[in-house]
Each structure stands twice: as C-alpha cells, then as structure tokens.
Design a protein around this motif. Structure first.
Motif, short mmCIF file in Angstrom:
data_model
loop_
_atom_site.label_atom_id
_atom_site.label_comp_id
_atom_site.label_asym_id
_atom_site.label_seq_id
_atom_site.Cartn_x
_atom_site.Cartn_y
_atom_site.Cartn_z
N VAL A 141 -0.77 15.25 -33.11
CA VAL A 141 0.43 16.17 -33.30
C VAL A 141 -0.20 17.38 -34.12
CG1 VAL A 141 2.63 16.43 -34.27
CG2 VAL A 141 2.17 14.26 -33.22
N SER A 142 -0.68 17.54 -34.98
CA SER A 142 -1.37 18.36 -35.69
C SER A 142 -2.50 19.13 -35.01
CB SER A 142 -1.78 18.02 -37.10
OG SER A 142 -0.82 17.34 -37.77
N ASN A 143 -2.86 18.57 -33.76
CA ASN A 143 -4.01 19.39 -33.29
C ASN A 143 -5.33 19.14 -33.73
OD1 ASN A 143 -5.00 20.12 -30.61
ND2 ASN A 143 -5.04 22.52 -31.28
N GLU A 144 -5.51 18.12 -34.52
CA GLU A 144 -6.72 17.98 -35.41
C GLU A 144 -7.65 16.92 -34.94
OE1 GLU A 144 -5.48 17.75 -39.20
OE2 GLU A 144 -4.66 19.76 -39.37
N GLN A 145 -7.37 16.37 -33.59
CA GLN A 145 -8.11 14.92 -33.12
C GLN A 145 -9.51 15.33 -32.95
OE1 GLN A 145 -5.76 16.55 -31.67
NE2 GLN A 145 -6.34 16.67 -29.22
N GLU A 146 -10.29 14.32 -33.23
CA GLU A 146 -11.79 14.39 -33.05
C GLU A 146 -12.21 14.49 -31.34
OE1 GLU A 146 -15.28 15.34 -33.07
OE2 GLU A 146 -14.41 14.94 -35.17
N GLN A 147 -12.54 15.43 -31.01
CA GLN A 147 -12.70 15.54 -29.22
C GLN A 147 -14.17 15.13 -28.79
OE1 GLN A 147 -10.53 15.77 -27.13
NE2 GLN A 147 -8.76 16.49 -28.45
N THR A 148 -14.99 15.22 -30.00
CA THR A 148 -16.57 15.02 -29.52
C THR A 148 -16.67 13.53 -29.88
OG1 THR A 148 -17.08 15.45 -31.75
CG2 THR A 148 -17.09 17.36 -30.32
N ALA A 149 -17.43 13.01 -28.82
CA ALA A 149 -17.73 11.59 -28.82
C ALA A 149 -19.06 11.27 -29.78
CB ALA A 149 -18.17 11.06 -27.56
#
Length: 286
Positions: free
Chosen positions: A217-225
């Motif tokens: 929701v905060s757009n802080e999720q980890e996108q890199t594997a």
C-alpha cells in the motif's frame, strides 16, 4: 525537578535529580518561569514520559488545552498498550487517542454510537490492538460511567494499529485492513477451509500479511529478487497448491495496485500459505 523547556503556561519539560526528562502539566507551571528554575511541584497535575526529544507542537497544544482527566485516561490506555505489546508506539498516539476519546464521550452522552464496518476484520487480524480497545472502553466506563460497545473498542484499536505502523494515515490503515481481508478470503476460498486462529502458523501468517500489505500500500515493496531462482522453483514444485493461491493473490494485487509481487515475496507467501493451511487440510481429512 528543574525546568528545561517551557512550552506554554501549563506545559513544561522538566528534569529530575538523576537526569530523567518528563513532560509535566499543571495550571501555571510555566507562567513567568525560566529554564533552570525549580518546578513548583505543588502545581503538577500530570507527568508524561515521552519517547521523542522533538515533541509535536499539536501534542503540546493539546496537553495545554485538554482536561487532566482525559490526559490521565489516555495515559492509562497507552500504558496498558505498552505493557501488552511493548514500547512500539509513536508519541502521536496521544494526539489521535485524546481527540478520539473526547469526541466519542461527547457522542455517547448524546446517545450517538457509530458502527465500524471493519469490526470483524479488526477483531480477526489485530487481536492485541482490539484487546487494548476493549480495555479502553472499560476504563472509560469506570472513569466516566459511559458504557461503550465493541464497535467503539475497534475504533480505538485502529488508532493503535496506525501508531504501530509508523503513524500512517488512518485511511491507509483502513485500506491495509481491507486488503488483508481480501487476501485472507482468497486463501480460505481456494482451500475451502476455516483456518485455526489459535495456531502459531496462523499468527505468523497474519503478521506476514500485515507487513507485506503495508509495504504494498505504501509502494515500498521489494521489487528486486535475491537471485535465488532455485528456491523459487523448489517452492513452486513442492507447494503447488499454495503457489497457485499465491498467483491468485498476485493477480489481485496487480489489478488493485498495478504492481506485482517480487519473486522473494512469492516464495515467502507461498511458504506461509502452505504452513497455515496444511494442518487444517489434515484435520479435514481425518
């Protein structure tokens, strides 16, 4: 005690003989006083131990304007919350809690109660915060003779959810709760089971969802594997049904946030789903 900072006529920061600092409230405590002078301890009505050196101006103003009975009540509620969950709440909890309590008591005195549409979700996903809310309504009844219901307890609980999650806006807390509920329903519908809410795996699953959804929701999720595609493939093959459920959740999140889960998040969520559902599946087949 010695005055270290004067906020207004009624609110000061003081230091005791061993160097501990407090925010002290009392009528006229700061009137015509200077830093370094002794505190007139006969005028002290309430003493607060706060975490931050930088106290929000709104909290200072609120302490100077609010009746001591409301401040005392809020301090009792926060104290109970800290004993139950640890000192994990920001000082801003006092601002939202005092505001809410004053308004809620005013409403109930006019026989105006509100229903919380997220009552079920709060009770299910934030059990400790809801327990704090129930304790709060008991304290309100004891101090003011006003009997509030569990809907009001759930509203109070939401303030502690908000304060625990870095002081995010209440609207964001509502959104996070709704998304957790949607994900929870995807899992239970996919498996057609009722999860054991008393199990350790259930507690870990809900905690994982809380922090994962907060990041989303905060757009802080980890996108890199992490680069560990081997683990991803292993989890995908070994926990096929749980992985399919994770994929359904990923599609839901893509539609809602236009953002996909990372490989690592899929791995973690799949493992949690497998753990929380495996015991239920075994019980259903017995």
């Amino acid at each position: 005690m010695i005055i270290r900072q004067i906020f207004n006529n009624n609110v000061i920061r003081a230091e005791n003989q061993v160097g501990h600092e407090f925010v002290v409230i009392g009528n006229g405590l700061g009137f015509k006083k200077k830093n370094g002078q002794p505190v007139d301890e006969d005028k002290i009505e309430k003493t607060f131990v706060l975490k931050s050196d930088k106290i929000p101006q709104k909290l200072i103003d609120l302490m100077g304007e609010t009746s001591v009975e409301y401040l005392t009540l809020a301090d009792k509620i926060v104290g109970y919350a800290k004993r139950e969950m640890g000192d994990i709440f920001s000082d801003n909890i006092y601002i939202s809690l005092i505001d809410h309590i004053q308004f809620a008591i005013s409403r109930y005195r006019k026989s105006v109660g509100l229903k919380n549409s997220l009552l079920w979700q709060i009770k299910k996903f934030y059990k400790r915060e809801f327990m704090i809310g129930m304790n709060a309504v008991e304290l309100i009844d004891s101090q003011f003779g006003i009997q509030m219901d569990e809907h009001e307890a759930s509203f109070i609980a939401m303030h502690f959810v908000n304060a625990r999650q870095d002081g995010q806006g209440m609207q964001q807390t509502v959104e996070i709760t709704e998304v957790i509920d949607d994900i929870f329903n995807i899992v239970t519908n996919q498996y057609d089971i009722t999860l054991d809410e008393n199990s350790f795996n259930y507690s870990r699953f809900i905690t994982h969802l809380q922090y994962f959804v907060q990041r989303m929701v905060s757009n802080e999720q980890e996108q890199t594997a992490s680069g560990d595609n081997f683990l991803y493939d292993q989890v995908k093959d070994k926990y096929g049904k749980a992985f399919q459920c994770t994929q359904l959740i990923n599609h839901y999140l893509e539609d809602k946030f236009e953002s996909a889960m990372s490989i690592d998040e899929k791995v973690y969520l799949t493992i949690h789903i497998h753990r929380v559902t495996s015991r239920n599946e075994m019980q259903d087949t017995e």
